[in-house]
Design an enzyme around this catalytic site. Structure first.
Site, PDB file in Angstrom:
ATOM      1  N   GLY A  10     -12.405   1.831 -10.638  1.00 23.10           N
ATOM      2  CA  GLY A  10     -11.366   1.622 -11.654  1.00 23.10           C
ATOM      3  C   GLY A  10     -11.584   0.292 -12.360  1.00 23.10           C
ATOM      4  N   ARG A  72     -16.339   6.505 -11.577  1.00 22.72           N
ATOM      5  CA  ARG A  72     -16.218   6.637 -10.115  1.00 22.72           C
ATOM      6  C   ARG A  72     -17.357   7.512  -9.578  1.00 22.72           C
ATOM      7  NH1 ARG A  72     -11.646   4.267  -8.246  1.00 22.72           N
ATOM      8  NH2 ARG A  72      -9.830   4.131  -9.603  1.00 22.72           N
ATOM      9  N   ASP A 103     -14.302  -1.346  -2.724  1.00 23.62           N
ATOM     10  CA  ASP A 103     -14.967  -0.854  -1.508  1.00 23.62           C
ATOM     11  C   ASP A 103     -15.864   0.362  -1.777  1.00 23.62           C
ATOM     12  OD1 ASP A 103     -12.700   0.563  -2.040  1.00 23.62           O
ATOM     13  OD2 ASP A 103     -11.833   0.377  -0.042  1.00 23.62           O
ATOM     14  N   THR A 125     -10.651  -5.473  -7.528  1.00 24.46           N
ATOM     15  CA  THR A 125      -9.629  -4.423  -7.511  1.00 24.46           C
ATOM     16  C   THR A 125      -8.269  -5.042  -7.776  1.00 24.46           C
ATOM     17  OG1 THR A 125      -8.400  -2.816  -6.224  1.00 24.46           O
ATOM     18  CG2 THR A 125      -9.520  -4.505  -4.954  1.00 24.46           C
ATOM     19  N   ASP A 127      -5.772  -3.821  -6.606  1.00 24.84           N
ATOM     20  CA  ASP A 127      -5.005  -3.532  -5.390  1.00 24.84           C
ATOM     21  C   ASP A 127      -5.008  -4.711  -4.404  1.00 24.84           C
ATOM     22  OD1 ASP A 127      -4.807  -1.042  -6.542  1.00 24.84           O
ATOM     23  OD2 ASP A 127      -6.336  -0.126  -5.272  1.00 24.84           O
ATOM     24  N   ASP A 129      -6.939  -5.342  -1.956  1.00 25.53           N
ATOM     25  CA  ASP A 129      -6.961  -4.828  -0.574  1.00 25.53           C
ATOM     26  C   ASP A 129      -8.338  -4.897   0.088  1.00 25.53           C
ATOM     27  OD1 ASP A 129      -8.234  -2.927  -2.099  1.00 25.53           O
ATOM     28  OD2 ASP A 129      -7.129  -1.207  -1.312  1.00 25.53           O
ATOM     29  N   ARG A 171      -2.714   1.702  -4.261  1.00 23.43           N
ATOM     30  CA  ARG A 171      -3.280   2.654  -3.302  1.00 23.43           C
ATOM     31  C   ARG A 171      -2.644   2.483  -1.916  1.00 23.43           C
ATOM     32  NH1 ARG A 171      -6.701   6.531  -4.235  1.00 23.43           N
ATOM     33  NH2 ARG A 171      -7.694   5.812  -6.101  1.00 23.43           N
TER      34      ARG A 171
HETATM   35  O1  F6P Z   1      -7.924   1.066  -7.141  1.00 23.65           O
HETATM   36  C1  F6P Z   1      -7.314   0.719  -8.321  1.00 23.65           C
HETATM   37  C2  F6P Z   1      -6.375   1.794  -8.771  1.00 23.65           C
HETATM   38  O2  F6P Z   1      -5.792   1.377  -9.983  1.00 23.65           O
HETATM   39  C3  F6P Z   1      -5.304   2.193  -7.748  1.00 23.65           C
HETATM   40  O3  F6P Z   1      -4.242   1.278  -7.732  1.00 23.65           O
HETATM   41  C4  F6P Z   1      -4.951   3.572  -8.221  1.00 23.65           C
HETATM   42  O4  F6P Z   1      -4.490   4.386  -7.153  1.00 23.65           O
HETATM   43  C5  F6P Z   1      -6.255   4.103  -8.730  1.00 23.65           C
HETATM   44  O5  F6P Z   1      -7.069   2.998  -9.030  1.00 23.65           O
HETATM   45  C6  F6P Z   1      -6.130   4.966  -9.956  1.00 23.65           C
HETATM   46  O6  F6P Z   1      -7.363   5.502 -10.228  1.00 23.65           O
HETATM   47  P1  F6P Z   1      -7.759   6.220 -11.582  1.00 23.65           P
HETATM   48  O7  F6P Z   1      -7.782   5.174 -12.655  1.00 23.65           O
HETATM   49  O8  F6P Z   1      -9.110   6.766 -11.333  1.00 23.65           O
HETATM   50  O9  F6P Z   1      -6.715   7.237 -11.877  1.00 23.65           O
END
Ligand code: F6P
Length: 345
Positions: A10, A72, A103, A125, A127, A129, A171
């Site tokens: 992301g 991704r 990760d 990230t 997040d 995390d 997440r």
């Molecule tokens: O890992 C970052 C994040 O923004 C999370 O907080 C969220 O769950 C996910 O990516 C969303 O992913 P995508 O942009 O692929 O929908």
């Protein structure tokens, strides 16, 4: 040296600041040449590259997103994916690869390290995390956006005597929820690290009404488990190439339950990708710049298989494989801080 750079997973405010710092220091101080892989690991698998020089990184410090774009893509799940990565690294005559990602991205980087590729990782990230580092760039921006949204929700909730549930990203970790929730003065904060007690949330809201406050704000992390279950609310059942479901919907579920149990009109809002878009805060630009600069220094120190990290106020580095071992969740200290601000009900 010839150095490849990619951004994976992301996107995250500050990615461009990392790229800019690594490229500027690499060109000005080490006489490096850079190759940008387009769209994360997809660009490496398909050998899709773009030039990365002083011109390309000019004027990008304050920009959100990533000039390299991202995806991704998981080469480990593709037939011959890792071999294709090795082939394009060789075809571009790279001496090293800088992988900027979380990760998932660093997990693929680790598979290439095991094949002898000279990798330096940068943790990314919103997040926050990733274990091994005290902070990831992008988190501060996401929290600032969420906090501003929570501030704005207060006035409309108050005007209508409503409860508003605000769902934030993160997440499986509650960093964004607990930080924006405390900074925004939320009346209840729900995180993945603690099972949701709906009756307790309703009691907090009723207690406010009894004290003359006819509106309330609840912040819930997207990864908080559906009450009474160990399951997440998701958008469909599909998972991405790294096995992650699209988390979404716990905010609406909580709004329905709160309205049903309290009788107070309740709305939900899901901040979603607004938390990832736009210009990075000064803190994130600074952290990203320190990471980018440290990454190219590590390349020239010949320290590969390492991830640059923040420990306290110092930038240092750790074995990349240790950083992806487990998710860093919030501690009891923050949960207790939030609970200490609420009445005992
Ligand atoms: O890992 C970052 C994040 O923004 C999370 O907080 C969220 O769950 C996910 O990516 C969303 O992913 P995508 O942009 O692929 O929908």
């Amino acid at each position: 040296m010839r150095v490849g750079v990619l951004t994976g997973g992301g996107d995250c405010p500050g990615l461009n600041a990392v790229i800019r710092a690594a490229v500027r220091k690499g060109i000005f101080h080490y006489k490096d040449e850079f190759v940008g892989f387009i769209e994360g690991w997809r660009g490496v698998v398909e050998n899709k590259t773009m030039p990365l020089d002083l011109d390309t990184v000019s004027g990008i410090l304050q920009l959100g997103g990533t000039i390299l774009r991202t995806s991704r893509t998981n080469p480990r799940k593709m037939e011959g994916g890792i071999d294709k990565c090795l082939a394009s690294i060789a075809a571009n005559k790279l001496d090293a690869l800088i992988t900027i990602g979380g990760d998932d991205t660093q997990g693929v980087a680790n598979a290439l390290i095991e094949k002898g590729v000279k990798v330096v990782g940068v943790p990314k990230t919103i997040d926050n995390d990733l274990s091994g580092t005290d902070a990831c760039f992008g988190f501060d921006t996401a929290v600032s956006i969420a906090t501003e949204a929570i501030d704005r929700l207060h006035s409309t909730a108050e005007a209508h005597n409503r409860v508003i549930v605000c769902e934030v990203m993160g997440r499986d970790a509650g960093w964004i929820a607990i930080t924006s929730g405390i900074a925004g003065g939320a009346d209840a904060i729900l995180v993945p690290e603690k099972p949701i007690d709906v009756d307790h949330v309703c009691a907090l809201i009723k207690n406010r009404h009894d004290r003359g406050k006819l509106f309330s704000i609840v912040v819930v992390a997207e990864g908080a488990k559906l009450p009474g279950t160990d399951k997440n609310a998701t958008l469909g059942q599909k998972v991405d190439a790294f096995g992650h479901a699209r988390l979404s919907g716990i905010g609406q579920t909580m709004a329905d339950l709160i309205e049903e149990k309290t009788g107070y009109e309740t709305r939900s809002v899901n901040l979603g990708h607004t938390q990832r878009g736009g210009t990075p805060t000064a803190y994130d630009r600074m952290l990203a710049t320190r990471y980018g600069s440290a990454a190219i220094d590590l390349v020239h120190a010949g320290e590969f298989g390492r991830l640059v990290v923040l420990r306290g106020t110092e930038i240092t580095n750790i074995a990349l494989k240790d950083a992806i071992a487990k998710t860093r969740t919030i501690g009891d200290d923050l949960i207790e801080l939030a609970a200490g601000l609420q009445p005992e009900v």
